[in-house]
Design a protein around this motif. Structure first.
Motif, PDB file in Angstrom:
ATOM      1  N   HIS A 147       0.865  -1.181   0.000  1.00  0.00           N
ATOM      2  CA  HIS A 147       0.000   0.000   0.000  1.00  0.00           C
ATOM      3  C   HIS A 147       0.904   1.235   0.000  1.00  0.00           C
ATOM      4  N   GLU A 150       1.290   4.113   2.429  1.00  0.00           N
ATOM      5  CA  GLU A 150       1.823   3.785   3.749  1.00  0.00           C
ATOM      6  C   GLU A 150       3.340   3.907   3.627  1.00  0.00           C
ATOM      7  N   HIS A 222      -5.701  -0.129  -3.454  1.00  0.00           N
ATOM      8  CA  HIS A 222      -5.540  -0.828  -2.171  1.00  0.00           C
ATOM      9  C   HIS A 222      -5.891  -2.321  -2.281  1.00  0.00           C
ATOM     10  N   HIS A 256       2.914  -2.749   7.027  1.00  0.00           N
ATOM     11  CA  HIS A 256       1.825  -1.829   6.646  1.00  0.00           C
ATOM     12  C   HIS A 256       1.751  -0.635   7.583  1.00  0.00           C
ATOM     13  N   GLN A 257       0.803   0.264   7.264  1.00  0.00           N
ATOM     14  CA  GLN A 257       0.398   1.328   8.185  1.00  0.00           C
ATOM     15  C   GLN A 257      -1.120   1.340   8.302  1.00  0.00           C
ATOM     16  N   GLU A 332       1.278  -3.332  11.503  1.00  0.00           N
ATOM     17  CA  GLU A 332       0.602  -2.110  11.047  1.00  0.00           C
ATOM     18  C   GLU A 332       0.969  -0.963  11.971  1.00  0.00           C
TER      19      GLU A 332
HETATM   20 ZN   LIG Z   1      -1.798  -1.506   4.254  1.00  0.00          ZN
END
Ligand SMILES: [Zn+2]
Length: 787
Positions: A147, A150, A222, A256-257, A332
């Protein structure tokens, strides 16, 4: 590093770094051993990027990042650089192998040892197993940046690779000796550049920190992380074919974020539900590993770490690993505004997250973050330290990871009690593209497909010789089973008797339904001989009447408020060779649309998104949506003979803005009264209608937040598809609450307006490139006004 000044700067920086306090984590962990001879030659990130990863407002595009990884691999005998192929937009898609120099010289040996553990049928003697367990290495795959907004995920791999290449601590040496790491520094290289260019362009303007006005993955945005069983995109295919299926990692970490106002970092365990075909030992493994990382980070003084929160483990769309012997760790970190710092006072943290409260201490959120400034440096620090902790665990627990990996494969090969013996998939009377696609998915997932050498009798039916057979006693049987069977999503509530607890993603993934294929479970052995594993046929997508030269002039609306469904529609059109033009707001608003197009397709988007688009924070031409002028132009287009095709939520826009004589029975209905968050419904079609041409009378609909219709003026409306009148028959796979709300209601209809028409879909006929069964409904809709 080619310029001498750069090298001098790098040397000076490295010396300064060694003289000054070393990285906090290393200091707390162990004292730093004397620098290895030649370690000073390892290029620092700054020497190539021009800044330290984590500096405020600094991002690097993909070519720059590649230059760093190439320089690192040239300088370090711990790092190998491999280009696996090209991305959707033609950029290099790369992976780094990182291990001790000795291990890297014998990579092939370790791959073979691991291969044997992955398929216990290849272990001829107990000695083979012992040898693989004794000499093998834990294989870890770390993927990042799928993503692209991010942005910490685009930079943390730089820090991780640099540390592993340059650090001489005992912890790093243990990792290099015991682990073979495959690091994919970006699962979406195209997006790194899209986001970096947009960020740099808008720096210092009101749009600083905003999302780019296009999908950061050309087709899927996404949703590129919802493609791990359908394998539609080239990046997914390269990762599966070149890494998962060759290296069979025991551990996969995906960086991820998440939202900025929840936990600082999420780690597993996941929330329920865990998809029931996942081997329990993998669930135990991910629970233990997630908690182990959280503990390691807490010891470094990091706060705000949540486990067992937000993310469930239901869909295989994000979890190829769960069906291929690996644990999947999702890390995340909280986001900022891309690379721009933010301030979040404690009392502005979300009051409630799924499974925890960011302002309150609990067993799975032991030490709340006090609030304050949150920067890219914080993000990459949490991400890098989490990755390092995964690697330390993989090194320390090598024996257990390998033993568990072998056990999972062994159980799959023996077969699970209560599972069917096999699935039989006949060749006849099937959607040929659907059949080839379904078999291709199983094959890419390393499922062995055989054919019956004699006719098969099953459940009172006789299937001819040559029918495909998938026996569920093989290493990746769980992958086949979860994709071939209907899903029964549990009835989860926020509190007893309360509203439904939403799934993290969707609730169904039954490929035979989505692809118009029959797959019959066989409870017991088929008692016929089977062939050796076969290669499936290649799908050859194409639709009569929609080829170049004979097709109508199709426009596909493309909002700057980028819609993933638009990207998926574009992917379907490109894959099926349907000619089209993308249509942006300025062209819609300018009108005279009948002169240019026969059909306009509005992909799934909310009425608000379509009408208003992006906020005025964005510079021209991006802000504002279709607007009042655009609505007038669309109405004129339809009245003058054009066809407007509206998908899913966009149908509500069409009904509201063009004042169509139908009513959405789900408008404003709360989740308590109706709920189906991504489920497969039964669809009954009027097979005599041109839009249903070539379709069976019974098909499916991918239902996901769309409308269901009642006709107000039947003189102007034709119903082409309905949900069954019996509520018990509505659901085929997934989850629905109160199906009586939609039972008997229209799902697909055509409304005459002037000399044109509007086709309203209450579902997603081309869902994520998977619902091949209903593509003909979309394709036929395009041809209503063919010249
Ligand atoms: Zn993500």
């Amino acid at each position: 590093m080619s310029r001498p000044t750069g090298a001098r700067v790098a040397l000076a920086l490295l010396a300064a770094a060694l003289l000054a306090a070393p990285l906090g984590a290393q200091q707390r962990r162990r004292s730093i051993a004397p620098a290895q001879r030649g370690a000073a030659r390892i290029p620092t990130p700054r020497s190539v990027l021009g800044f330290d990863p984590g500096d405020d407002r600094k991002l690097a595009d993909w070519p720059t990042l590649l230059r760093y990884y190439q320089a690192l691999a040239r300088a370090s005998d711990r790092v190998r650089y491999r280009e696996l192929g090209k991305t959707t937009l033609g950029a290099p898609f790369v992976a780094l192998a990182i291990s001790s120099p000795g291990n890297l010289r014998r990579l092939d040996l370790y791959r073979r040892l691991n291969d044997r553990l992955a398929d216990p049928r290849t272990l001829k003697t107990g000695r083979d197993a012992q040898e693989s367990l004794r000499d093998g290495k834990t294989v870890v795959l770390i993927t990042s940046g799928i993503h692209s907004r991010e942005v910490g995920g685009n930079l943390a791999p730089v820090l991780l690779a640099y540390r592993l290449a340059s650090d001489t601590s005992a912890a790093t040496r243990a990792i290099l000796d015991n682990v073979i790491l495959w690091l994919v520094p970006s699962l979406n290289p195209d997006g790194v550049t899209i986001v970096t260019r947009w960020y740099n362009r808008t720096l210092g303007t009101p749009a600083e920190g905003s999302d780019p006005p296009e999908l950061y993955h050309h087709y899927t945005g996404h949703d590129n992380n919802r493609d791990w069983y359908a394998f539609t995109q080239v990046e997914t295919r390269l990762t599966v074919d070149s890494l998962y299926n060759v290296w069979h990692p025991q551990i996969a970490l995906d960086i991820h974020q998440q939202e900025s106002d929840g936990s600082r970092l999420f780690l597993p365990p996941y929330l329920d539900p865990v998809e029931p075909n996942v081997d329990p030992l993998l669930v135990d493994g991910v629970n233990a590993l997630g908690a182990s990382i959280a503990w390691a980070l807490a010891q470094q003084g990091k706060t705000g770490i949540a486990i067992n929160a937000v993310y469930d483990a239901w869909t295989p769309a994000r979890a190829y690993q769960h069906y291929h012997g690996a644990v999947r760790v999702l890390a995340e970190a909280a986001g900022a505004d891309l690379a721009s710092p933010i301030d979040i006072p404690f009392d502005e943290l979300a009051t409630r997250g799924r499974g925890f409260n960011p302002r309150q201490r609990s067993w799975n959120f032991t030490n709340p973050w006090p609030g304050g400034r949150w920067t890219l440096r914080d993000i990459v620090s949490y991400q890098t330290e989490a990755a390092f902790a995964v690697l330390e665990d993989a090194a320390r627990e090598r024996d257990r990871w390998l033993a568990a990996f072998l056990a999972v494969g062994g159980r799959a090969v023996r077969g699970w009690k209560g599972w069917p013996y096999a699935y039989v998939i006949p060749r006849q009377r099937q959607d040929s593209v659907g059949l080839a696609t379904l078999l291709g998915i199983l094959h890419r997932g390393q499922v062995e497909i055989r054919t019956a050498l004699h006719p098969v009798a099953l459940g009172g039916q006789r299937y001819p010789a040559g029918s495909y057979v998938v026996v569920l006693r093989q290493p990746y049987a769980a992958f086949a089973k979860t994709l071939l069977e209907p899903q029964h999503y549990p009835d989860l509530r926020l509190y007893p008797g309360g509203p439904p607890q939403p799934p993290y993603d969707v609730t169904a993934h039954t490929l035979p339904l989505l692809m118009g294929v029959t797959a019959v479970p066989a409870p017991d052995s088929l008692r016929v001989s089977l062939s050796a594993p076969v290669e499936p046929p290649q799908p050859t997508p194409g639709y009569p009447g929609l080829r170049e030269g004979e097709a109508p002039r199709v426009a596909l609306y493309r909002s700057y408020d980028a819609s993933m469904d638009e990207g998926w529609t574009r992917w379907v059109f490109d894959t099926w060779h349907v000619p089209y033009q993308s249509l942006v707001d300025s062209v819609v608003r300018a009108g005279k649309l009948t002169e240019k197009f026969d059909v306009i397709v509005l992909p799934d988007a909310s009425p608000h998104e379509l009408l208003d688009g992006l906020s005025i924070r964005y510079p021209p031409p991006y802000s504002g949506g279709i607007g009042a002028d655009g609505v007038r132009a669309l109405r004129r287009f339809v009245e003058d003979g054009g066809t407007l095709v509206a998908l899913n939520d966009a149908s509500r826009f069409a009904v509201q803005q063009l004042l169509l004589p139908v009513r959405n029975v789900l408008e404003g209905v709360p989740d308590d009264d109706f709920y189906a968050p991504g489920s497969i419904f039964r669809l009954e079609l009027d097979a005599s209608d041109p839009i249903a041409r070539g379709m069976p009378a019974q098909s499916i609909a991918w239902f996901e937040g769309g409308p269901a219709f009642e006709v107000v003026d039947s003189s102007a409306v034709r119903v082409i598809g309905r949900y069954p009148a019996d509520p018990e028959r509505v659901l085929l796979s997934g989850w629905v609450l109160h199906p009586e709300r939609v039972a008997g209601k229209a799902a697909l209809l055509e409304v005459r307006v002037g000399s044109g028409r509007v086709v309203l879909f209450g579902f997603r006929p081309q869902y994520r490139g998977q619902s091949i069964a209903t593509y003909p409904l979309l394709f036929n809709s395009l041809q209503l006004t063919a010249r």
